[in-house]
Write an enzyme that holds these catalytic residues in place. Structure first.
Site, PDB file in Angstrom:
ATOM      1  N   ARG A 178       1.137  14.690  13.381  1.00  0.00           N
ATOM      2  CA  ARG A 178       1.622  14.555  12.013  1.00  0.00           C
ATOM      3  C   ARG A 178       1.595  15.863  11.209  1.00  0.00           C
ATOM      4  O   ARG A 178       0.807  16.033  10.280  1.00  0.00           O
ATOM      5  CB  ARG A 178       0.834  13.457  11.288  1.00  0.00           C
ATOM      6  CG  ARG A 178       0.949  12.136  12.006  1.00  0.00           C
ATOM      7  CD  ARG A 178       0.200  11.029  11.331  1.00  0.00           C
ATOM      8  NE  ARG A 178       0.908  10.440  10.225  1.00  0.00           N
ATOM      9  CZ  ARG A 178       0.402   9.478   9.461  1.00  0.00           C
ATOM     10  NH1 ARG A 178      -0.801   9.041   9.677  1.00  0.00           N
ATOM     11  NH2 ARG A 178       1.096   8.972   8.475  1.00  0.00           N
ATOM     12  N   CYS A 222      -4.353  12.815  13.179  1.00  0.00           N
ATOM     13  CA  CYS A 222      -4.977  11.504  13.001  1.00  0.00           C
ATOM     14  C   CYS A 222      -4.782  10.716  14.274  1.00  0.00           C
ATOM     15  O   CYS A 222      -4.153  11.204  15.219  1.00  0.00           O
ATOM     16  CB  CYS A 222      -4.416  10.791  11.785  1.00  0.00           C
ATOM     17  SG  CYS A 222      -2.775  10.177  12.056  1.00  0.00           S
ATOM     18  N   LYS A 265       0.834  -1.207   0.000  1.00  0.00           N
ATOM     19  CA  LYS A 265       0.000   0.000   0.000  1.00  0.00           C
ATOM     20  C   LYS A 265       0.870   1.260   0.000  1.00  0.00           C
ATOM     21  O   LYS A 265       0.647   2.175  -0.783  1.00  0.00           O
ATOM     22  CB  LYS A 265      -0.888   0.019   1.251  1.00  0.00           C
ATOM     23  CG  LYS A 265      -1.528   1.375   1.524  1.00  0.00           C
ATOM     24  CD  LYS A 265      -2.382   1.375   2.783  1.00  0.00           C
ATOM     25  CE  LYS A 265      -1.647   1.614   4.074  1.00  0.00           C
ATOM     26  NZ  LYS A 265      -1.374   3.016   4.438  1.00  0.00           N
ATOM     27  N   ASN A 266       1.866   1.288   0.868  1.00  0.00           N
ATOM     28  CA  ASN A 266       2.643   2.517   1.032  1.00  0.00           C
ATOM     29  C   ASN A 266       3.635   2.765  -0.103  1.00  0.00           C
ATOM     30  O   ASN A 266       4.274   3.818  -0.144  1.00  0.00           O
ATOM     31  CB  ASN A 266       3.349   2.525   2.391  1.00  0.00           C
ATOM     32  CG  ASN A 266       2.348   2.722   3.519  1.00  0.00           C
ATOM     33  OD1 ASN A 266       1.179   3.032   3.268  1.00  0.00           O
ATOM     34  ND2 ASN A 266       2.781   2.530   4.751  1.00  0.00           N
ATOM     35  N   ASP A 282       5.147   0.613  11.801  1.00  0.00           N
ATOM     36  CA  ASP A 282       3.921  -0.014  11.289  1.00  0.00           C
ATOM     37  C   ASP A 282       3.789  -1.487  11.711  1.00  0.00           C
ATOM     38  O   ASP A 282       2.793  -2.137  11.386  1.00  0.00           O
ATOM     39  CB  ASP A 282       3.863   0.095   9.757  1.00  0.00           C
ATOM     40  CG  ASP A 282       3.593   1.526   9.298  1.00  0.00           C
ATOM     41  OD1 ASP A 282       3.232   2.369  10.143  1.00  0.00           O
ATOM     42  OD2 ASP A 282       3.744   1.795   8.090  1.00  0.00           O
ATOM     43  N   ARG A 300      -8.458  -0.765   4.539  1.00  0.00           N
ATOM     44  CA  ARG A 300      -7.567   0.275   4.004  1.00  0.00           C
ATOM     45  C   ARG A 300      -6.211  -0.306   3.630  1.00  0.00           C
ATOM     46  O   ARG A 300      -5.538   0.223   2.744  1.00  0.00           O
ATOM     47  CB  ARG A 300      -7.338   1.373   5.056  1.00  0.00           C
ATOM     48  CG  ARG A 300      -8.538   2.245   5.318  1.00  0.00           C
ATOM     49  CD  ARG A 300      -8.156   3.393   6.213  1.00  0.00           C
ATOM     50  NE  ARG A 300      -6.929   4.000   5.699  1.00  0.00           N
ATOM     51  CZ  ARG A 300      -6.039   4.649   6.438  1.00  0.00           C
ATOM     52  NH1 ARG A 300      -6.239   4.789   7.724  1.00  0.00           N
ATOM     53  NH2 ARG A 300      -4.957   5.159   5.905  1.00  0.00           N
TER      54      ARG A 300
END
Ligand code: EPZ
Length: 429
Positions: A131, A126, A22-23, A316, A408
């Site tokens: 951030r 978030c 995803k990233n 993560d 997600r």
């Protein structure tokens, strides 16, 4: 709203295909804004963040086509997407779109580089911390842009184009490195990014940009050099395998016991976490096309871990590792150094019977003999999957609410676990 029900106790056996990251997919898709030619991306994971970014890109005028299933592709292993930004029709990324996904702020780099103007909503805070975007803006200013903040929007302008410059990041930031790269490729002259993020996703982005005609060297090191070019052309690129998904399933196997091959996983992208897993008693074996993870079910030892930018232990994977440590033999310490508020899973793990104390940026986890299933809810993607991992080893049923977080970032999560024998089910209302 969908929920995931997990009945703990089954060991995992078999194989799990690892999806595209995803990233990596998100910045690669954003890079399509830099050229009026087509960019084709293979191995793009089927995730709601990808769909959301397609929405944002199409608002700027990007056409996309999702190819029908190609030979060798399965419904668990990504898709091919053609993107074409022949004409940018709008240089504004509105609040309604950017506020749903922080990475959409990254359009600021390519829009500014190609159009000389970008108006992008500030992403806001978030669940894992404040951030800020100060370092993105400093980098763009170094490249000659004027920056104004007006009514919640960043307005970046460089009507005569960007100019190559030296950029110094006081701390390692992945998103600002992506942004500086995407801006500098079309700047006039040479740029150098000092203290650049070394994450594999930065290397993947530089790889695509170079295929498009950019002149970037040093990606994957702390110093990246970019010789600006006047135009980029189309290219085709395959998204690199997801190291966080890889680490997540590795920790699931360590937690339940079993023997699983993570197909397409790349050992070199996750050495820090694999080293820790080996230290606590897990077999990690590099294979020709993947990584084998095995554990006999006797539990794992405790370990101390500090999150760091790549090549250190990834933030993560912090929540997933904490879930694993909840049943380890002994006391573990986990220090979170990247985000100031990334311990929201602690309360939820406690609902399953975990013993965790928080002291500033440190969590102290006292391993327990057993966890017990419960209803849980998590506030972000990685915290949610940590609850799934804990549920796989808990007695009885665990129900994870707010599954949209998982959608997600984890492609076909329940299918991948089911094929290895886990009792996992999605419940839709
Ligand atoms: C990326 O976020 C990832 N997101 C995150 O993954 C990941 O946790 C993070 O990098 C760190 O590895 C995507 O790739 C889409 P940063 P990013 O800029 O780029 C501070 C997930 O679960 N900072 O490297 O936003 C920042 O507050 C997500 O997939 C500033 O102070 O992270 C943080 O403390 C969550 N000013 C640190 O730097 C700035 O201008 C690192 O953040 C920018 C960042």
């Amino acid at each position: 709203m969908d929920r995931i029900s997990i009945t703990g106790g089954a060991k995992l056996h078999g194989s799990i295909p690892i999806s595209g990251a995803k990233n990596a997919a998100l910045p690669l898709m954003t890079a399509a804004l830099l050229t009026d030619d087509g960019v084709t991306l293979d191995n793009v994971p089927r995730l709601s963040d990808v769909t959301q970014l397609l929405r944002i890109l199409s608002n700027h005028g990007v056409d996309h086509k999702i190819a029908g299933r190609l030979a060798g592709q399965t419904t668990e292993t990504g898709q091919t997407i053609d993107l074409s930004a022949r004409q940018i029709v709008d240089t504004t990324a509105p609040y309604e779109l950017v506020s749903r996904m922080r990475a959409s702020f990254w359009v600021i780099g390519p829009l500014l580089a190609r159009m000389g103007l970008a108006k992008v909503s500030l992403p806001g805070g978030c669940a894992i911390g404040t951030r800020p975007v100060d370092l993105y803006l400093q980098a763009l200013e170094r490249l000659g842009a004027s920056i104004e903040i007006e009514a919640g929007y960043v307005i970046a302008a460089a009507p005569k184009g960007l100019k190559g410059a030296e950029i110094f990041f006081p701390k390692v930031t992945v998103g600002a490195t992506h942004t500086a790269l995407m801006a500098a490729v079309l700047a006039d002259g040479r740029s150098v990014i000092h203290n650049a993020a070394r994450e594999p996703e930065v290397v993947d982005l530089a790889g695509l940009l170079n295929k498009m005609g950019a002149r970037i060297t040093g990606a994957g090191t702390a110093t990246i050099e970019i010789q600006g070019v006047s135009r980029l052309h189309g290219a085709r690129h395959s998204v690199l395998p997801d190291r966080i998904e890889t680490g997540t399933y590795a920790m699931a196997v360590a937690m339940t016991g079993g023997d699983v091959v993570l197909e397409n996983a790349r050992y070199d992208l996750l050495k820090s976490a694999f080293d820790v897993l080996q230290r606590i008693g897990v077999t990690v074996e590099k294979q020709e096309n993947g990584v084998r993870i095995a554990r006999n079910g006797a539990g794992v030892s405790s370990a101390d871990v500090t999150t760091q930018p790549f090549p250190g232990f990834p933030t993560d994977l912090q929540a997933q590792f904490m879930a694993l440590m909840c049943k380890a033999n002994g006391v573990s310490h986990i220090r979170e150094t990247i985000f100031e508020n990334r311990f929201m899973h602690v309360q939820e793990l406690a609902r399953l019977g975990a013993r965790i104390k928080l002291d500033g940026d440190m969590a102290v986890i006292e391993g327990v003999k057993s966890l017990t299933g419960a209803q849980v809810m998590a506030t972000d993607l990685r915290a949610s999957v940590a609850m799934v991992i804990a549920g796989l080893a808990a007695e009885g049923e665990t129900v994870v609410h707010r599954v949209y977080h998982l959608d997600r970032g984890f492609e076909a999560l329940e299918k991948k676990l089911q094929r290895c024998g886990a009792q996992v089910e999605r419940i839709s209302d």
